[in-house]
Design a protein around this motif. Structure first.
Motif, PDB file in Angstrom:
ATOM      1  N   ARG A  71       0.834  -1.190   0.000  1.00 45.99           N
ATOM      2  CA  ARG A  71       0.000   0.000   0.000  1.00 45.99           C
ATOM      3  C   ARG A  71       0.866   1.236   0.000  1.00 45.99           C
ATOM      4  O   ARG A  71       2.012   1.222   0.488  1.00 45.99           O
ATOM      5  CB  ARG A  71      -0.935   0.008   1.200  1.00 45.99           C
ATOM      6  CG  ARG A  71      -0.242   0.102   2.555  1.00 45.99           C
ATOM      7  CD  ARG A  71      -1.233  -0.197   3.690  1.00 45.99           C
ATOM      8  NE  ARG A  71      -2.276   0.813   3.775  1.00 45.99           N
ATOM      9  CZ  ARG A  71      -3.438   0.624   4.391  1.00 45.99           C
ATOM     10  NH1 ARG A  71      -3.721  -0.548   4.949  1.00 45.99           N
ATOM     11  NH2 ARG A  71      -4.332   1.593   4.461  1.00 45.99           N
ATOM     12  N   ASP A  72       0.310   2.304  -0.528  1.00 49.89           N
ATOM     13  CA  ASP A  72       0.937   3.620  -0.494  1.00 49.89           C
ATOM     14  C   ASP A  72      -0.084   4.561   0.138  1.00 49.89           C
ATOM     15  O   ASP A  72      -1.045   4.980  -0.526  1.00 49.89           O
ATOM     16  CB  ASP A  72       1.309   4.070  -1.902  1.00 49.89           C
ATOM     17  CG  ASP A  72       2.082   5.378  -1.908  1.00 49.89           C
ATOM     18  OD1 ASP A  72       1.956   6.159  -0.939  1.00 49.89           O
ATOM     19  OD2 ASP A  72       2.804   5.635  -2.892  1.00 49.89           O
ATOM     20  N   ASN A  73       0.108   4.871   1.390  1.00 52.83           N
ATOM     21  CA  ASN A  73      -0.872   5.697   2.096  1.00 52.83           C
ATOM     22  C   ASN A  73      -0.908   7.132   1.569  1.00 52.83           C
ATOM     23  O   ASN A  73      -1.921   7.814   1.696  1.00 52.83           O
ATOM     24  CB  ASN A  73      -0.597   5.681   3.594  1.00 52.83           C
ATOM     25  CG  ASN A  73      -0.975   4.350   4.228  1.00 52.83           C
ATOM     26  OD1 ASN A  73      -1.733   3.565   3.658  1.00 52.83           O
ATOM     27  ND2 ASN A  73      -0.431   4.084   5.405  1.00 52.83           N
ATOM     28  N   THR A  74       0.182   7.595   0.976  1.00 52.39           N
ATOM     29  CA  THR A  74       0.181   8.946   0.413  1.00 52.39           C
ATOM     30  C   THR A  74      -0.685   9.018  -0.841  1.00 52.39           C
ATOM     31  O   THR A  74      -1.181  10.075  -1.200  1.00 52.39           O
ATOM     32  CB  THR A  74       1.602   9.406   0.071  1.00 52.39           C
ATOM     33  OG1 THR A  74       2.129   8.583  -0.975  1.00 52.39           O
ATOM     34  CG2 THR A  74       2.513   9.326   1.290  1.00 52.39           C
ATOM     35  N   LYS A  75      -0.841   7.882  -1.514  1.00 56.53           N
ATOM     36  CA  LYS A  75      -1.674   7.823  -2.722  1.00 56.53           C
ATOM     37  C   LYS A  75      -3.018   7.149  -2.450  1.00 56.53           C
ATOM     38  O   LYS A  75      -3.807   6.953  -3.387  1.00 56.53           O
ATOM     39  CB  LYS A  75      -0.935   7.066  -3.833  1.00 56.53           C
ATOM     40  CG  LYS A  75       0.343   7.749  -4.299  1.00 56.53           C
ATOM     41  CD  LYS A  75       1.006   6.967  -5.430  1.00 56.53           C
ATOM     42  CE  LYS A  75       2.262   7.665  -5.899  1.00 56.53           C
ATOM     43  NZ  LYS A  75       2.939   6.913  -6.990  1.00 56.53           N
ATOM     44  N   THR A  76      -3.269   6.791  -1.215  1.00 56.93           N
ATOM     45  CA  THR A  76      -4.495   6.069  -0.800  1.00 56.93           C
ATOM     46  C   THR A  76      -4.791   4.932  -1.769  1.00 56.93           C
ATOM     47  O   THR A  76      -5.917   4.785  -2.278  1.00 56.93           O
ATOM     48  CB  THR A  76      -5.707   7.020  -0.677  1.00 56.93           C
ATOM     49  OG1 THR A  76      -6.033   7.580  -1.946  1.00 56.93           O
ATOM     50  CG2 THR A  76      -5.441   8.123   0.324  1.00 56.93           C
ATOM     51  N   THR A  77      -3.789   4.121  -2.003  1.00 56.43           N
ATOM     52  CA  THR A  77      -3.906   3.022  -2.960  1.00 56.43           C
ATOM     53  C   THR A  77      -3.297   1.757  -2.367  1.00 56.43           C
ATOM     54  O   THR A  77      -2.256   1.805  -1.704  1.00 56.43           O
ATOM     55  CB  THR A  77      -3.194   3.369  -4.279  1.00 56.43           C
ATOM     56  OG1 THR A  77      -3.786   4.548  -4.835  1.00 56.43           O
ATOM     57  CG2 THR A  77      -3.324   2.234  -5.285  1.00 56.43           C
ATOM     58  N   VAL A  78      -3.958   0.640  -2.635  1.00 54.09           N
ATOM     59  CA  VAL A  78      -3.428  -0.656  -2.247  1.00 54.09           C
ATOM     60  C   VAL A  78      -3.181  -1.461  -3.522  1.00 54.09           C
ATOM     61  O   VAL A  78      -3.918  -1.320  -4.502  1.00 54.09           O
ATOM     62  CB  VAL A  78      -4.389  -1.387  -1.284  1.00 54.09           C
ATOM     63  CG1 VAL A  78      -5.737  -1.649  -1.920  1.00 54.09           C
ATOM     64  CG2 VAL A  78      -3.778  -2.678  -0.757  1.00 54.09           C
ATOM     65  N   TYR A  79      -2.136  -2.270  -3.503  1.00 58.23           N
ATOM     66  CA  TYR A  79      -1.720  -3.009  -4.691  1.00 58.23           C
ATOM     67  C   TYR A  79      -1.704  -4.511  -4.421  1.00 58.23           C
ATOM     68  O   TYR A  79      -1.581  -4.955  -3.279  1.00 58.23           O
ATOM     69  CB  TYR A  79      -0.319  -2.574  -5.111  1.00 58.23           C
ATOM     70  CG  TYR A  79      -0.166  -1.092  -5.332  1.00 58.23           C
ATOM     71  CD1 TYR A  79       0.328  -0.257  -4.332  1.00 58.23           C
ATOM     72  CD2 TYR A  79      -0.526  -0.513  -6.551  1.00 58.23           C
ATOM     73  CE1 TYR A  79       0.475   1.103  -4.532  1.00 58.23           C
ATOM     74  CE2 TYR A  79      -0.389   0.846  -6.757  1.00 58.23           C
ATOM     75  CZ  TYR A  79       0.118   1.653  -5.752  1.00 58.23           C
ATOM     76  OH  TYR A  79       0.242   2.997  -5.955  1.00 58.23           O
ATOM     77  N   LEU A  80      -1.795  -5.255  -5.493  1.00 53.22           N
ATOM     78  CA  LEU A  80      -1.606  -6.698  -5.417  1.00 53.22           C
ATOM     79  C   LEU A  80      -0.735  -7.111  -6.594  1.00 53.22           C
ATOM     80  O   LEU A  80      -1.182  -7.083  -7.744  1.00 53.22           O
ATOM     81  CB  LEU A  80      -2.941  -7.453  -5.460  1.00 53.22           C
ATOM     82  CG  LEU A  80      -2.820  -8.968  -5.243  1.00 53.22           C
ATOM     83  CD1 LEU A  80      -2.388  -9.257  -3.791  1.00 53.22           C
ATOM     84  CD2 LEU A  80      -4.161  -9.665  -5.531  1.00 53.22           C
ATOM     85  N   GLU A  81       0.501  -7.432  -6.289  1.00 52.22           N
ATOM     86  CA  GLU A  81       1.434  -7.900  -7.302  1.00 52.22           C
ATOM     87  C   GLU A  81       1.280  -9.413  -7.402  1.00 52.22           C
ATOM     88  O   GLU A  81       1.421 -10.126  -6.397  1.00 52.22           O
ATOM     89  CB  GLU A  81       2.860  -7.546  -6.904  1.00 52.22           C
ATOM     90  CG  GLU A  81       3.914  -7.898  -7.934  1.00 52.22           C
ATOM     91  CD  GLU A  81       3.938  -6.929  -9.114  1.00 52.22           C
ATOM     92  OE1 GLU A  81       3.682  -5.730  -8.877  1.00 52.22           O
ATOM     93  OE2 GLU A  81       4.223  -7.377 -10.234  1.00 52.22           O
ATOM     94  N   MET A  82       0.963  -9.889  -8.602  1.00 56.52           N
ATOM     95  CA  MET A  82       0.694 -11.314  -8.803  1.00 56.52           C
ATOM     96  C   MET A  82       1.708 -11.889  -9.776  1.00 56.52           C
ATOM     97  O   MET A  82       1.783 -11.442 -10.927  1.00 56.52           O
ATOM     98  CB  MET A  82      -0.730 -11.510  -9.335  1.00 56.52           C
ATOM     99  CG  MET A  82      -1.797 -10.860  -8.466  1.00 56.52           C
ATOM    100  SD  MET A  82      -3.469 -11.236  -9.015  1.00 56.52           S
ATOM    101  CE  MET A  82      -3.478 -10.428 -10.601  1.00 56.52           C
ATOM    102  N   ASN A  83       2.468 -12.846  -9.325  1.00 55.54           N
ATOM    103  CA  ASN A  83       3.482 -13.503 -10.148  1.00 55.54           C
ATOM    104  C   ASN A  83       3.181 -14.988 -10.272  1.00 55.54           C
ATOM    105  O   ASN A  83       2.395 -15.541  -9.504  1.00 55.54           O
ATOM    106  CB  ASN A  83       4.863 -13.298  -9.531  1.00 55.54           C
ATOM    107  CG  ASN A  83       5.260 -11.837  -9.454  1.00 55.54           C
ATOM    108  OD1 ASN A  83       5.139 -11.092 -10.425  1.00 55.54           O
ATOM    109  ND2 ASN A  83       5.727 -11.414  -8.286  1.00 55.54           N
TER     110      ASN A  83
END
Length: 123
Positions: A71-83
């Motif tokens: 997550r990047d709290n400064t961008k209010t975004t959560v990510y999911l990296e899928m490999n």
């Protein structure tokens, strides 16, 4: 207020995708966030969860060591990296918010959901 998931698409087995979830929440940094998925004909299942600070994460056994939540709290975004994607990963992926401060795997404790983004993994 809505969560906006994006980044889904068609990928071959063994490939990678990165999902994003924009969460325009004033107190985003106070919430634990999670990713869930629902495959055709199946129930929604937990994928990953991350605490407000990002310092603790939790994964379903089926994705452990292949997926990474961040997550990047400064961008209010959560990510999911899928490999190392597999055909069994094919599903609509949803991000969600819970007011709990610890990681959470039960869908019932999440009170705000995004619209989902489709991930299709071909064999």
């Amino acid at each position: 207020v809505q969560l906006q998931a994006s980044g889904g698409g068609l990928v071959q087995a063994g490939g990678s995708l990165r999902l994003s979830c924009a969460a325009p929440l004033r107190t985003f940094s106070s919430y634990t966030m999670g990713w869930f998925r629902q495959a055709p004909g199946k129930e929604r299942e937990f994928v990953a969860s991350i605490v407000p600070s990002g310092g603790s994460t939790y994964y379903a056994d089926s994705v452990k060591d292949r997926f990474t939540i961040s997550r990047d709290n400064t961008k209010t975004t959560v990510y999911l990296e899928m490999n190392s994607l597999k055909p069994d990963d094919t599903a609509v992926y949803y991000c969600a918010r819970t007011r709990r401060r610890a990681v959470a795997a039960h869908a019932g404790v999440y009170d705000l959901w995004g619209q989902g983004t489709l991930v299709t993994v071909s064999s």
